[in-house]
Design a protein around this motif. Sequence first.
Motif, PDB file in Angstrom:
ATOM      1  N   GLY A  61      29.580  50.343  43.871  1.00  0.00           N
ATOM      2  CA  GLY A  61      28.834  49.227  44.426  1.00  0.00           C
ATOM      3  C   GLY A  61      28.847  47.980  43.556  1.00  0.00           C
ATOM      4  N   ASP A  62      29.301  48.107  42.306  1.00  0.00           N
ATOM      5  CA  ASP A  62      29.328  46.974  41.379  1.00  0.00           C
ATOM      6  C   ASP A  62      30.737  46.457  41.103  1.00  0.00           C
ATOM      7  OD1 ASP A  62      26.594  47.042  41.137  1.00  0.00           O
ATOM      8  OD2 ASP A  62      26.587  48.027  39.179  1.00  0.00           O
ATOM      9  N   GLN A  63      31.722  46.966  41.832  1.00  0.00           N
ATOM     10  CA  GLN A  63      33.107  46.594  41.548  1.00  0.00           C
ATOM     11  C   GLN A  63      33.351  45.094  41.723  1.00  0.00           C
ATOM     12  OE1 GLN A  63      32.381  49.191  43.633  1.00  0.00           O
ATOM     13  NE2 GLN A  63      33.352  50.991  42.756  1.00  0.00           N
ATOM     14  N   VAL A  64      32.844  44.503  42.794  1.00  0.00           N
ATOM     15  CA  VAL A  64      33.091  43.072  43.038  1.00  0.00           C
ATOM     16  C   VAL A  64      32.385  42.235  41.974  1.00  0.00           C
ATOM     17  CG1 VAL A  64      32.794  41.161  44.661  1.00  0.00           C
ATOM     18  CG2 VAL A  64      33.544  43.395  45.492  1.00  0.00           C
ATOM     19  N   ALA A  65      31.184  42.658  41.579  1.00  0.00           N
ATOM     20  CA  ALA A  65      30.480  41.943  40.509  1.00  0.00           C
ATOM     21  C   ALA A  65      31.291  41.980  39.218  1.00  0.00           C
ATOM     22  CB  ALA A  65      29.097  42.544  40.289  1.00  0.00           C
ATOM     23  N   LYS A  66      31.936  43.096  38.934  1.00  0.00           N
ATOM     24  CA  LYS A  66      32.769  43.199  37.727  1.00  0.00           C
ATOM     25  C   LYS A  66      33.997  42.302  37.820  1.00  0.00           C
ATOM     26  CE  LYS A  66      30.573  46.133  35.087  1.00  0.00           C
ATOM     27  NZ  LYS A  66      30.283  45.936  33.684  1.00  0.00           N
ATOM     28  N   ILE A  67      34.526  42.127  39.026  1.00  0.00           N
ATOM     29  CA  ILE A  67      35.650  41.216  39.208  1.00  0.00           C
ATOM     30  C   ILE A  67      35.200  39.788  38.927  1.00  0.00           C
ATOM     31  CG2 ILE A  67      37.282  40.254  40.887  1.00  0.00           C
ATOM     32  CD1 ILE A  67      37.267  43.053  42.221  1.00  0.00           C
ATOM     33  N   HIS A  68      34.029  39.414  39.437  1.00  0.00           N
ATOM     34  CA  HIS A  68      33.482  38.087  39.150  1.00  0.00           C
ATOM     35  C   HIS A  68      33.272  37.918  37.650  1.00  0.00           C
ATOM     36  CE1 HIS A  68      31.668  38.015  43.464  1.00  0.00           C
ATOM     37  NE2 HIS A  68      32.911  37.565  43.451  1.00  0.00           N
ATOM     38  N   LEU A  69      32.720  38.948  37.011  1.00  0.00           N
ATOM     39  CA  LEU A  69      32.486  38.897  35.569  1.00  0.00           C
ATOM     40  C   LEU A  69      33.789  38.703  34.805  1.00  0.00           C
ATOM     41  CD1 LEU A  69      30.610  39.121  33.142  1.00  0.00           C
ATOM     42  CD2 LEU A  69      30.883  41.616  33.276  1.00  0.00           C
ATOM     43  N   PHE A  70      34.839  39.380  35.232  1.00  0.00           N
ATOM     44  CA  PHE A  70      36.148  39.187  34.608  1.00  0.00           C
ATOM     45  C   PHE A  70      36.549  37.712  34.684  1.00  0.00           C
ATOM     46  CE2 PHE A  70      40.684  38.551  35.160  1.00  0.00           C
ATOM     47  CZ  PHE A  70      41.200  39.133  34.011  1.00  0.00           C
ATOM     48  N   GLY A  71      36.392  37.107  35.869  1.00  0.00           N
ATOM     49  CA  GLY A  71      36.730  35.695  36.035  1.00  0.00           C
ATOM     50  C   GLY A  71      35.927  34.802  35.116  1.00  0.00           C
TER      51      GLY A  71
END
Length: 78
Positions: free
Chosen positions: A23-33
């Motif tokens: 459930g946090d995968q997209v948030a981690k992608i944003h964090l990477f950015g």
Amino acid sequence: MIKVNVSELGRILGDMYNKAPHGDQVAKIHLFGVKYADVILRNNLSVKDIVARSGINPSYATEVSKGIKLSVYVVPKE
């Protein structure tokens, strides 16, 4: 600062995505950015190439780009 290449950034992005709680995968992608925006922009690296090297869905390039835009406004917690 150490120059990071597309392959290394792809590996990091893939790790962040795959290790994220469900459930946090997209948030981690944003964090990477957010975290790597400066490196990506300064070296004129392709977000699409980074995502392709990460092994995640190519459509997530949009989410990385959102994180890059957010980097002007947020600072990640460590």
